[in-house]
Design an enzyme around this catalytic site. Structure first.
Site, PDB file in Angstrom:
ATOM      1  N   ALA A  92     -12.332  12.963   1.031  1.00  0.00           N
ATOM      2  CA  ALA A  92     -10.969  13.275   1.471  1.00  0.00           C
ATOM      3  C   ALA A  92     -10.611  12.413   2.666  1.00  0.00           C
ATOM      4  O   ALA A  92     -11.454  12.152   3.528  1.00  0.00           O
ATOM      5  CB  ALA A  92     -10.862  14.739   1.863  1.00  0.00           C
ATOM      6  N   ASP A  93      -9.377  11.991   2.681  1.00  0.00           N
ATOM      7  CA  ASP A  93      -8.851  11.307   3.864  1.00  0.00           C
ATOM      8  C   ASP A  93      -8.041  12.259   4.730  1.00  0.00           C
ATOM      9  O   ASP A  93      -7.909  12.054   5.930  1.00  0.00           O
ATOM     10  CB  ASP A  93      -8.020  10.104   3.460  1.00  0.00           C
ATOM     11  CG  ASP A  93      -8.928   9.034   2.879  1.00  0.00           C
ATOM     12  OD1 ASP A  93      -9.211   9.100   1.669  1.00  0.00           O
ATOM     13  OD2 ASP A  93      -9.411   8.192   3.651  1.00  0.00           O
ATOM     14  N   ARG A  94      -7.503  13.303   4.096  1.00  0.00           N
ATOM     15  CA  ARG A  94      -6.802  14.336   4.871  1.00  0.00           C
ATOM     16  C   ARG A  94      -6.655  15.585   4.000  1.00  0.00           C
ATOM     17  O   ARG A  94      -6.209  15.507   2.854  1.00  0.00           O
ATOM     18  CB  ARG A  94      -5.425  13.816   5.303  1.00  0.00           C
ATOM     19  CG  ARG A  94      -4.811  14.607   6.412  1.00  0.00           C
ATOM     20  CD  ARG A  94      -3.445  14.071   6.786  1.00  0.00           C
ATOM     21  NE  ARG A  94      -3.384  12.758   7.373  1.00  0.00           N
ATOM     22  CZ  ARG A  94      -2.711  12.454   8.504  1.00  0.00           C
ATOM     23  NH1 ARG A  94      -2.100  13.408   9.170  1.00  0.00           N
ATOM     24  NH2 ARG A  94      -2.646  11.208   8.934  1.00  0.00           N
TER      25      ARG A  94
END
Ligand code: MRU
Length: 386
Positions: free
Chosen positions: A251-253
Site C-alpha cells: 500500500a502507498d496510502r
C-alpha cells in the site's frame, strides 16, 4: 561502484554516508550511487532509482541526515539548523505525491525539530542530533515492522488453510528493495516460505515500470523461493486455473475506511479476486495509513510521463531467448526501445485505489485489521487506537 554481485540491500547508510541501489538498472546491473545531499535524495525518489513507499520515506530522511552531518558546525544557532531542516523537508515532500509514508515521516521529523529547537539551552548541535537520531531509527524500525507484518499476514492466510500448502500471488514490488529490508506483502511470502508452507509464489510483471518482472522476480529468485512470473493480463486466468490461496499486495496510502492506493493494476486484481472468492490482503505498516482522509477518492494519484508506457528498458540478449550470467558490468548492455506507435496519447497513472469493499484484511505491524460483521469498510481508526 558498479558490480554484478547480486544484493537485496536497497539502502546502504552509515552516519555521514548514504548509498542507494539504482533500481532502474535492476536486475541487470547492481549499481550503488552516492545519495549524500537532499537534492540527490529528491532526484533518486523522483526518477524512481529508489521506490516503494517505506524506502521513499527513509531515503528522503537519510539524504537530509547525511547533508546535515556534512554541514554540522556551519549553523550559528538552533534556529538556523531548524530552518535548514524544515526547508529541506518542504522540498523533499515535493518528490512524489501518493505514498503517505514520506509525508508521515516529514511531519514526524518536523515535530522532532520543533521540540528540539524549543528546548531550553537548545543549540545547533542538539537540534541536529535530535534529527539524526529520529531519521536513523527509521531504518531499524522498518525492518522489525515488516517482520511483524509478514507474521501477521501469514497467520491470516494459514488460518483459512490449516495444514495445507498455499499458493500466493503478489503485485508490484514490496520486498527488501521497497523497504529497509524484508518487505511487507513480500514479507508475508517470505514468512510462508520460512514456515515451509509456500507451494508457489506468483508475481505479476506490473507494467509499465515492471517492478514485478524486474524487482520482485529478482528477489524471489535470489531467495530461492519457488515462484512464477505472469503478465498482468493473465491474472483472471491464473485465479481460475491455479488454485491461488490469497493475493497479497502493499500500500502507498490506506485511508480511514480502508480504501487503499497501491501500484496501478491492484484494483483489477481485487475485482478478479472477489469474483473468484480469493482472499485479498493488503500489507501495510501503520506509516502507510492516513487517517486524515476519509476515503480513497481523496488520495492524490501520481501521473507519470507517457514515455514510461511507450518505451521499455531491457537487457540486450546476444543469443536469442537466453539471458547469460555476466561476469562484469561492461558485459551488460541495457537498452531502451520504443514499443508503442509514435504519436499515440498515453495515460499513465502510477497508482489506483482499491475500495475497502474488495479487501479481505489489512496486515499491519500492530496486527490484522478486519471488518465488523456485515460492514463494507474498515474502522482503521478504532483499530489503531486500541
Ligand atoms: O511506484 P512505486 O514502485 O514506488 O510503487 C510501489 C508500490 O506501489 C508498492 O506496492 C508500495 O509502495 C508498497 S512497498 C512496501
Amino acid at each position: 561502484m558498479p558490480s554484478t554481485q547480486k544484493t537485496l540491500l536497497a539502502i546502504d547508510y552509515k552516519r555521514g554516508s548514504l548509498r542507494i541501489l539504482n533500481q532502474l538498472l535492476l536486475p541487470f546491473a547492481t549499481v550503488y550511487e552516492d545519495c549524500n545531499t537532499v537534492q540527490l535524495g529528491f532526484d533518486a525518489i523522483r526518477s524512481m532509482k529508489t521506490r516503494g513507499a517505506p524506502a521513499i520515506a527513509i531515503v528522503a530522511a537519510l539524504s537530509l541526515a547525511v547533508e546535515l552531518s556534512h554541514k554540522q558546525g556551519t549553523f550559528g544557532s538552533a534556529a538556523e539548523a531548524a530552518k535548514f531542516l524544515t526547508e529541506s523537508l518542504v522540498h523533499l515532500r515535493q518528490s512524489r505525491p501518493t505514498a503517505v509514508n514520506l509525508f508521515e515521516a516529514a511531519n514526524r521529523l518536523d515535530g522532532v525539530i520543533a521540540r528540539a529547537a524549543a528546548a531550553s539551552g537548545a543549540t545547533a548541535a542538539s537540534v541536529s542530533n535530535a534529527y539524526l537520531a529520529e531519521a536513523e531509527a527509521m531504518l531499524e524500525r522498518d525492518v522489525s515492522d515488516n517482520k511483524a507484518i509478514g507474521r501477521c499476514g501469514a497467520d491470516f492466510i494459514l488460518a483459512a488453510n490449516p495444514g495445507k500448502q498455499v499458493r500466493v500471488l503478489t503485485h508490484c514490488n514490496t520486498g527488501s528493495l521497497a523497504t529497509a529490508g524484508w518487505g511487507t506483502a513480500l514479507g508475508i511470502i517470505r514468512d510462508l516460505h520460512a514456515r515451509d508452507v509456500l507451494e508457489q509464489a506468483f508475481c505479476t510483471e506490473t507494467r509499465p515500470y515492471n517492478q514485478g518482472g524486474r524487482l520482485t522476480a529478482y528477489e524471489l529468485v535470489f531467495e530461492g523461493i519457488p515462484s512464477t512470473l505472469v503478465t498482468d493480463s493473465m491474472v483472471s486466468a491464473l485465479l481460475r486455473e491455479k488454485n491461488i490461496s490469497a493475493i497479497v499486495v502493499g500500500a502507498d496510502r490506506v485511508t480511514a475506511n480502508g480504501d487503499t492506493a497501491n501500484k496501478i493494476g491492484t484494483y483489477q486484481l481485487a475485482i478478479a479476486a472477489k469474483y473468484h472468492g480469493v482472499p485479498f490482503i493488503v500489507a501495510a505498516p501503520s506509516t502507510s495509513i492516513d487517517l486524515s482522509l476519509a476515503s480513497g477518492n481523496l488520495i492524490p494519484i501520481e501521473q507519470r510521463p507517457g514515455i514510461e508506457v511507450a518505451q521499455i528498458r531491457g537487457q540486450v540478449v546476444e543469443d536469442e531467448g537466453n539471458l547469460k550470467e555476466h561476469e562484469s558490468e561492461e558485459d551488460i548492455i541495457t537498452t531502451t526501445v520504443h514499443i508503442a506507435a509514435k504519436g499515440i496519447n498515453v495515460w499513465n497513472p502510477s497508482f489506483d485505489v482499491t475500495p475497502a469493499e474488495l479487501i479481505s484484511a489489512i496486515a499491519t505491524e500492530k496486527g490484522i485489521i478486519v471488518k465488523a460483521p456485515g460492514a463494507k469498510e474498515f474502522d482503521v481508526k478504532s483499530f489503531l487506537s486500541k
